[in-house]
Design a protein around this motif. Structure first.
Motif, PDB file in Angstrom:
ATOM      1  N   ARG A 284       0.826  -1.209   0.000  1.00  0.00           N
ATOM      2  CA  ARG A 284       0.000   0.000   0.000  1.00  0.00           C
ATOM      3  C   ARG A 284       0.866   1.269   0.000  1.00  0.00           C
ATOM      4  O   ARG A 284       0.496   2.281  -0.588  1.00  0.00           O
ATOM      5  CB  ARG A 284      -0.900   0.022   1.239  1.00  0.00           C
ATOM      6  N   LEU A 285       2.012   1.194   0.654  1.00  0.00           N
ATOM      7  CA  LEU A 285       2.856   2.388   0.801  1.00  0.00           C
ATOM      8  C   LEU A 285       3.385   2.912  -0.537  1.00  0.00           C
ATOM      9  O   LEU A 285       3.455   4.120  -0.755  1.00  0.00           O
ATOM     10  CB  LEU A 285       4.054   2.068   1.708  1.00  0.00           C
ATOM     11  N   GLU A 286       3.814   2.006  -1.386  1.00  0.00           N
ATOM     12  CA  GLU A 286       4.454   2.385  -2.646  1.00  0.00           C
ATOM     13  C   GLU A 286       5.584   3.389  -2.380  1.00  0.00           C
ATOM     14  O   GLU A 286       5.718   4.406  -3.077  1.00  0.00           O
ATOM     15  CB  GLU A 286       3.428   2.994  -3.613  1.00  0.00           C
ATOM     16  N   ALA A 287       6.397   3.099  -1.385  1.00  0.00           N
ATOM     17  CA  ALA A 287       7.468   4.007  -0.981  1.00  0.00           C
ATOM     18  C   ALA A 287       8.657   3.925  -1.927  1.00  0.00           C
ATOM     19  O   ALA A 287       8.878   2.911  -2.600  1.00  0.00           O
ATOM     20  CB  ALA A 287       7.917   3.686   0.443  1.00  0.00           C
ATOM     21  N   ASP A 288       9.444   5.006  -1.960  1.00  0.00           N
ATOM     22  CA  ASP A 288      10.666   5.014  -2.763  1.00  0.00           C
ATOM     23  C   ASP A 288      11.726   4.110  -2.147  1.00  0.00           C
ATOM     24  O   ASP A 288      12.561   3.535  -2.857  1.00  0.00           O
ATOM     25  CB  ASP A 288      11.224   6.443  -2.863  1.00  0.00           C
ATOM     26  N   GLN A 289      11.706   3.996  -0.822  1.00  0.00           N
ATOM     27  CA  GLN A 289      12.711   3.206  -0.127  1.00  0.00           C
ATOM     28  C   GLN A 289      12.139   2.780   1.219  1.00  0.00           C
ATOM     29  O   GLN A 289      11.417   3.541   1.871  1.00  0.00           O
ATOM     30  CB  GLN A 289      13.986   4.027   0.082  1.00  0.00           C
ATOM     31  N   ALA A 301      10.032   4.332   6.011  1.00  0.00           N
ATOM     32  CA  ALA A 301       9.660   4.550   4.611  1.00  0.00           C
ATOM     33  C   ALA A 301      10.058   5.941   4.160  1.00  0.00           C
ATOM     34  O   ALA A 301       9.816   6.924   4.858  1.00  0.00           O
ATOM     35  CB  ALA A 301       8.148   4.367   4.437  1.00  0.00           C
ATOM     36  N   ARG A 302      10.682   6.011   2.987  1.00  0.00           N
ATOM     37  CA  ARG A 302      11.018   7.308   2.368  1.00  0.00           C
ATOM     38  C   ARG A 302      10.099   7.496   1.171  1.00  0.00           C
ATOM     39  O   ARG A 302      10.040   6.646   0.276  1.00  0.00           O
ATOM     40  CB  ARG A 302      12.488   7.330   1.938  1.00  0.00           C
ATOM     41  N   VAL A 303       9.373   8.613   1.178  1.00  0.00           N
ATOM     42  CA  VAL A 303       8.375   8.890   0.139  1.00  0.00           C
ATOM     43  C   VAL A 303       8.624  10.278  -0.444  1.00  0.00           C
ATOM     44  O   VAL A 303       9.319  11.096   0.157  1.00  0.00           O
ATOM     45  CB  VAL A 303       6.944   8.802   0.707  1.00  0.00           C
ATOM     46  N   PRO A 304       8.060  10.587  -1.617  1.00  0.00           N
ATOM     47  CA  PRO A 304       8.227  11.929  -2.194  1.00  0.00           C
ATOM     48  C   PRO A 304       7.703  13.008  -1.247  1.00  0.00           C
ATOM     49  O   PRO A 304       6.770  12.783  -0.475  1.00  0.00           O
ATOM     50  CB  PRO A 304       7.389  11.860  -3.481  1.00  0.00           C
ATOM     51  N   LYS A 305       8.301  14.182  -1.308  1.00  0.00           N
ATOM     52  CA  LYS A 305       7.917  15.289  -0.436  1.00  0.00           C
ATOM     53  C   LYS A 305       6.414  15.569  -0.525  1.00  0.00           C
ATOM     54  O   LYS A 305       5.844  15.609  -1.606  1.00  0.00           O
ATOM     55  CB  LYS A 305       8.692  16.554  -0.808  1.00  0.00           C
ATOM     56  N   GLY A 306       5.828  15.762   0.643  1.00  0.00           N
ATOM     57  CA  GLY A 306       4.412  16.107   0.701  1.00  0.00           C
ATOM     58  C   GLY A 306       3.461  14.939   0.615  1.00  0.00           C
ATOM     59  O   GLY A 306       2.245  15.109   0.724  1.00  0.00           O
ATOM     60  N   THR A 307       3.985  13.728   0.429  1.00  0.00           N
ATOM     61  CA  THR A 307       3.135  12.540   0.329  1.00  0.00           C
ATOM     62  C   THR A 307       2.503  12.217   1.689  1.00  0.00           C
ATOM     63  O   THR A 307       3.155  12.351   2.730  1.00  0.00           O
ATOM     64  CB  THR A 307       3.954  11.323  -0.148  1.00  0.00           C
ATOM     65  N   ASP A 308       1.250  11.772   1.665  1.00  0.00           N
ATOM     66  CA  ASP A 308       0.553  11.373   2.889  1.00  0.00           C
ATOM     67  C   ASP A 308       0.408   9.850   2.915  1.00  0.00           C
ATOM     68  O   ASP A 308      -0.559   9.305   2.375  1.00  0.00           O
ATOM     69  CB  ASP A 308      -0.821  12.034   2.955  1.00  0.00           C
TER      70      ASP A 308
END
Length: 366
Positions: A284-289, A301-308
């Protein structure tokens, strides 16, 4: 404001005419009121009894100073407090008060417990400027209400810590780490769970998807570590060949401090879940890392800036905490998981008791 004594701190808090942001060593980059109350002036180890496995220190004491004193006696803070500076890109000096206030706990939590589990006593100044003492300086002291654990993880919203009493433990004689190469999240959780359910006392269970290794740590006396490591290799054989990793101390420090995320762009979240739910959460996260610790119960989890990520996750058993983001994102999304109505009422009542004027880190925890 930077008091040098507990009495000076109490006087300052009693005389506050506006809310303040409480800062320890300045490593966390927490947002809040413009007025700052620093605790780094309250420093020093006030009691250390290696034979009793007890240490007492003022809240502003650097963690490095405490670890050096323990190292000299072959002891350690078993809960492995994380150093956030690399992840957050901050400077400053981590302090023991900041560790306790945020209940910072590292990879060994799955075996030894969290920071709060090693707290024996605290002293703090409440929102009215009163000095409160709870717990004691020895492990046999169990009298009174357990405000000690309440203060751990309260982020300074209930009181400003001035002194903490901690149980410490001997450092292990030997440490070994096994690595098993796995690909799917489901196999990872099964491998980590198999090791944790075994009788071989695993003290670290993590997974870095970037290198595809499930990592298991074993600590203790040399002969015991050798035996348990050999047995774990057999336990893990269904998932692949388990091999020993060199420099385990450096490896686990990197996992503790989430080193793979250092210098990488994006927001960083810390998600606590049931380990068996981790594969679905990762999807579900679809995180970058991502990085898994605590047997899959903790997901970085590392996600694009502003992602909720909370919107992506929807309803789940656990909580998602924002660790690194721009101030605008933190203001919109909030640092902590929104509380249920019942918990909100309990939290509100607690703060009204401890800080009726609302001057200590207002708005930080909702």
């Amino acid at each position: 404001m930077k008091p040098e004594t507990e009495a000076e701190l109490a006087e300052m808090v009693a005389g506050l005419s506006e809310p303040v942001r409480i800062v320890g060593g300045g490593t966390r980059g927490v947002n809040g009121p413009g007025a700052v109350l620093e605790t780094s002036g309250l420093g020093g180890i006030t009691l250390y009894e290696p034979g009793a496995l007890t240490l007492v220190a003022q809240a502003g004491t650097p963690v490095a100073e405490i670890e050096a004193a323990l190292e000299a006696e072959g002891q350690q803070l078993a809960f492995e407090p994380m150093d956030h500076r690399g992840l957050l890109g901050t400077s400053g000096t981590p302090t023991i008060g900041g560790v306790v206030a945020a209940n910072i706990s590292g990879p060994r939590r799955i075996q030894a417990g969290a920071c709060r589990d090693f707290l024996l006593g605290v002293r703090y100044v409440d929102g009215m400027g009163q000095v409160i003492k709870n717990g004691g300086r020895v492990m046999k002291n169990v009298t009174g209400y357990d405000l000690v654990k309440l203060m751990a993880g309260s982020w300074g919203t209930l009181g400003v810590l001035t002194e903490v009493s901690l149980k410490v433990l001997p450092k292990p004689e030997a440490v070994a780490t096994l690595a098993v190469h796995v690909t799917s999240a489901g196999d990872v959780i099964q491998a980590l769970s198999a090791a944790l359910k075994s009788p071989f006392e695993v003290s670290g269970a993590a997974f870095d998807p970037q290198v595809g290794r499930a990592l298991l740590r074993v600590e203790g006396f040399s002969d015991s570590v050798t035996y348990r490591t050999d047995q774990l290799k057999s336990t893990l054989s269904a998932f692949g060949e388990a091999t020993e990793v060199s420099d385990p101390a450096e490896l686990w420090q990197g996992l503790r401090d989430v080193t793979p995320f250092h210098g990488q762009a994006g927001d960083v979240w810390r998600i606590s879940v049931k380990p068996t739910d981790a594969p679905e959460i990762l999807t579900r996260l679809e995180a970058d890392q991502t990085l898994l610790d605590w047997g899959g119960g903790l997901i970085w989890a590392r996600v694009p800036k502003g992602t909720d990520p909370r919107a992506r996750l929807g309803a789940f058993q656990g909580h998602a905490t924002l660790v690194r983001a721009e101030a605008e994102t933190a203001a919109v999304l909030g640092r902590f998981q929104p509380e249920s109505i019942g918990v909100q009422a309990l939290t509100r009542d607690l703060r009204a008791r401890f800080d009726p004027r609302g001057v200590l880190n207002p708005g930080l925890m909702g």
